[in-house]
Design a protein around this motif. Sequence first.
Motif, PDB file in Angstrom:
ATOM      1  N   ASP A 189       0.810  -1.217   0.000  1.00  0.00           N
ATOM      2  CA  ASP A 189       0.000   0.000   0.000  1.00  0.00           C
ATOM      3  C   ASP A 189       0.843   1.266   0.000  1.00  0.00           C
ATOM      4  N   LEU A 190       2.009   1.218   0.639  1.00  0.00           N
ATOM      5  CA  LEU A 190       2.852   2.406   0.728  1.00  0.00           C
ATOM      6  C   LEU A 190       3.494   2.779  -0.610  1.00  0.00           C
ATOM      7  N   ARG A 191       3.671   1.807  -1.473  1.00  0.00           N
ATOM      8  CA  ARG A 191       4.331   2.062  -2.756  1.00  0.00           C
ATOM      9  C   ARG A 191       3.373   1.994  -3.947  1.00  0.00           C
ATOM     10  N   LEU A 192       2.125   1.831  -3.674  1.00  0.00           N
ATOM     11  CA  LEU A 192       1.126   1.679  -4.724  1.00  0.00           C
ATOM     12  C   LEU A 192       1.126   2.847  -5.705  1.00  0.00           C
ATOM     13  N   PHE A 193       1.408   4.042  -5.214  1.00  0.00           N
ATOM     14  CA  PHE A 193       1.420   5.222  -6.083  1.00  0.00           C
ATOM     15  C   PHE A 193       2.486   5.133  -7.167  1.00  0.00           C
ATOM     16  N   LEU A 194       3.531   4.323  -6.949  1.00  0.00           N
ATOM     17  CA  LEU A 194       4.581   4.168  -7.963  1.00  0.00           C
ATOM     18  C   LEU A 194       4.028   3.550  -9.246  1.00  0.00           C
ATOM     19  N   ASN A 195       3.068   2.655  -9.100  1.00  0.00           N
ATOM     20  CA  ASN A 195       2.421   2.085 -10.283  1.00  0.00           C
ATOM     21  C   ASN A 195       1.763   3.184 -11.108  1.00  0.00           C
ATOM     22  N   ASP A 196       1.024   4.072 -10.431  1.00  0.00           N
ATOM     23  CA  ASP A 196       0.337   5.155 -11.138  1.00  0.00           C
ATOM     24  C   ASP A 196       1.327   6.144 -11.750  1.00  0.00           C
ATOM     25  N   LEU A 197       2.420   6.388 -11.043  1.00  0.00           N
ATOM     26  CA  LEU A 197       3.391   7.371 -11.531  1.00  0.00           C
ATOM     27  C   LEU A 197       4.259   6.854 -12.676  1.00  0.00           C
ATOM     28  N   TYR A 198       4.708   5.600 -12.567  1.00  0.00           N
ATOM     29  CA  TYR A 198       5.724   5.120 -13.508  1.00  0.00           C
ATOM     30  C   TYR A 198       5.344   3.851 -14.265  1.00  0.00           C
ATOM     31  N   ILE A 199       5.046   2.804 -13.529  1.00  0.00           N
ATOM     32  CA  ILE A 199       5.005   1.458 -14.102  1.00  0.00           C
ATOM     33  C   ILE A 199       3.895   1.300 -15.148  1.00  0.00           C
ATOM     34  N   THR A 200       2.710   1.811 -14.883  1.00  0.00           N
ATOM     35  CA  THR A 200       1.611   1.690 -15.848  1.00  0.00           C
ATOM     36  C   THR A 200       1.983   2.359 -17.167  1.00  0.00           C
ATOM     37  N   ASP A 201       2.532   3.578 -17.081  1.00  0.00           N
ATOM     38  CA  ASP A 201       2.944   4.291 -18.295  1.00  0.00           C
ATOM     39  C   ASP A 201       4.075   3.564 -19.030  1.00  0.00           C
ATOM     40  N   LEU A 202       5.001   2.968 -18.273  1.00  0.00           N
ATOM     41  CA  LEU A 202       6.086   2.212 -18.916  1.00  0.00           C
ATOM     42  C   LEU A 202       5.548   0.971 -19.622  1.00  0.00           C
ATOM     43  N   CYS A 203       4.552   0.327 -19.042  1.00  0.00           N
ATOM     44  CA  CYS A 203       3.933  -0.839 -19.697  1.00  0.00           C
ATOM     45  C   CYS A 203       3.293  -0.432 -21.025  1.00  0.00           C
ATOM     46  N   VAL A 204       2.578   0.665 -21.016  1.00  0.00           N
ATOM     47  CA  VAL A 204       1.943   1.152 -22.240  1.00  0.00           C
ATOM     48  C   VAL A 204       3.007   1.534 -23.265  1.00  0.00           C
ATOM     49  N   TRP A 205       4.058   2.243 -22.802  1.00  0.00           N
ATOM     50  CA  TRP A 205       5.143   2.639 -23.703  1.00  0.00           C
ATOM     51  C   TRP A 205       5.789   1.415 -24.352  1.00  0.00           C
ATOM     52  N   ALA A 206       6.090   0.391 -23.537  1.00  0.00           N
ATOM     53  CA  ALA A 206       6.758  -0.803 -24.062  1.00  0.00           C
ATOM     54  C   ALA A 206       5.897  -1.512 -25.105  1.00  0.00           C
ATOM     55  N   GLN A 207       4.580  -1.466 -24.947  1.00  0.00           N
ATOM     56  CA  GLN A 207       3.691  -2.134 -25.901  1.00  0.00           C
ATOM     57  C   GLN A 207       3.513  -1.323 -27.187  1.00  0.00           C
ATOM     58  N   ARG A 208       3.589  -0.008 -27.093  1.00  0.00           N
ATOM     59  CA  ARG A 208       3.333   0.836 -28.262  1.00  0.00           C
ATOM     60  C   ARG A 208       4.578   1.208 -29.047  1.00  0.00           C
ATOM     61  N   THR A 209       5.748   1.097 -28.458  1.00  0.00           N
ATOM     62  CA  THR A 209       6.980   1.498 -29.135  1.00  0.00           C
ATOM     63  C   THR A 209       7.281   0.547 -30.287  1.00  0.00           C
ATOM     64  N   SER A 210       7.761   1.114 -31.380  1.00  0.00           N
ATOM     65  CA  SER A 210       8.051   0.294 -32.568  1.00  0.00           C
ATOM     66  C   SER A 210       9.244  -0.631 -32.304  1.00  0.00           C
ATOM     67  N   HIS A 211       9.286  -1.706 -33.084  1.00  0.00           N
ATOM     68  CA  HIS A 211      10.397  -2.658 -32.965  1.00  0.00           C
ATOM     69  C   HIS A 211      11.721  -1.966 -33.285  1.00  0.00           C
ATOM     70  N   ARG A 212      11.705  -1.107 -34.269  1.00  0.00           N
ATOM     71  CA  ARG A 212      12.930  -0.410 -34.668  1.00  0.00           C
ATOM     72  C   ARG A 212      13.464   0.462 -33.530  1.00  0.00           C
ATOM     73  N   ARG A 213      12.576   1.167 -32.865  1.00  0.00           N
ATOM     74  CA  ARG A 213      13.000   2.021 -31.755  1.00  0.00           C
ATOM     75  C   ARG A 213      13.518   1.181 -30.580  1.00  0.00           C
ATOM     76  N   LEU A 214      12.841   0.102 -30.256  1.00  0.00           N
ATOM     77  CA  LEU A 214      13.328  -0.789 -29.199  1.00  0.00           C
ATOM     78  C   LEU A 214      14.692  -1.372 -29.544  1.00  0.00           C
ATOM     79  N   ARG A 215      14.897  -1.719 -30.804  1.00  0.00           N
ATOM     80  CA  ARG A 215      16.180  -2.265 -31.252  1.00  0.00           C
ATOM     81  C   ARG A 215      17.285  -1.222 -31.084  1.00  0.00           C
ATOM     82  N   LYS A 216      17.000   0.042 -31.424  1.00  0.00           N
ATOM     83  CA  LYS A 216      18.001   1.112 -31.262  1.00  0.00           C
ATOM     84  C   LYS A 216      18.343   1.326 -29.783  1.00  0.00           C
ATOM     85  N   ILE A 217      17.310   1.331 -28.959  1.00  0.00           N
ATOM     86  CA  ILE A 217      17.544   1.492 -27.517  1.00  0.00           C
ATOM     87  C   ILE A 217      18.390   0.335 -26.993  1.00  0.00           C
TER      88      ILE A 217
END
Length: 156
Positions: A51-79
Motif C-alpha cells: 500500500d505504501l508504494r502503490l502510487f509508484l504504479n500510477d506514476l511510472y510502471i503503468t505508463d512504462l507498460c503502455v510505452w513498451a507495448q506501443r513502441t516500434s520494434h525499430r525504436r526498441l532495437r536502437k535502444i
Amino acid sequence: MLLLRAVVDPLYCHFKLTQTVLVDLQTIFYLGRRQIVKCLLELHRMIERDDLRLFLNDLYITDLCVWAQRTSHRRLRKITERLLQFQLKMSDVDLDLEELEITARHAIAEVGSSLDGNDQEAECQSSSSDSDSDSGGSDSDSGGSDSSENTSGNRT
C-alpha cells in the motif's frame, strides 16, 4: 535513474550492484518487447501488494507498460543497441566514487591492522595472566618469594 539510485541509496550503495542492474537491464531489452512487458507487469504486481508504494504504479510502471507495448520494434532495437554499448565506470557517476573507494579501503586496512594488534595484545595479556596464575600458586607454596625470581623460574 535506476542506476543512480543503486549507487546513491544508502541501503543499496554498492557499485557492483549498479553494474549488475545495468547488465540485467541490457539482458531484458536484448530479449525483446515480450520480456520487457513481462518484467514490468511482474513489477506492477509486486508493487500492487504494498500500500505504501502503490502510487509508484500510477506514476511510472503503468505508463512504462503502455510505452513498451506501443513502441516500434525499430525504436526498441536502437535502444537495445545503445544499452548494450553502454559501459558504466565509477568516473561516469560524478560522485568521486574512486576517491571514496580508496579512502574506504585505507580505513578498512587501518581498522583491520588495529584489530590484529589488539588481538595480539589480548593474546599476550591472556598468556601472561595464565603464567601469573600458575606462578601465583607457587608463590603461596614457596612462602612469598620474589616475583622476579618466580618469572625467571617459569621460563626455564
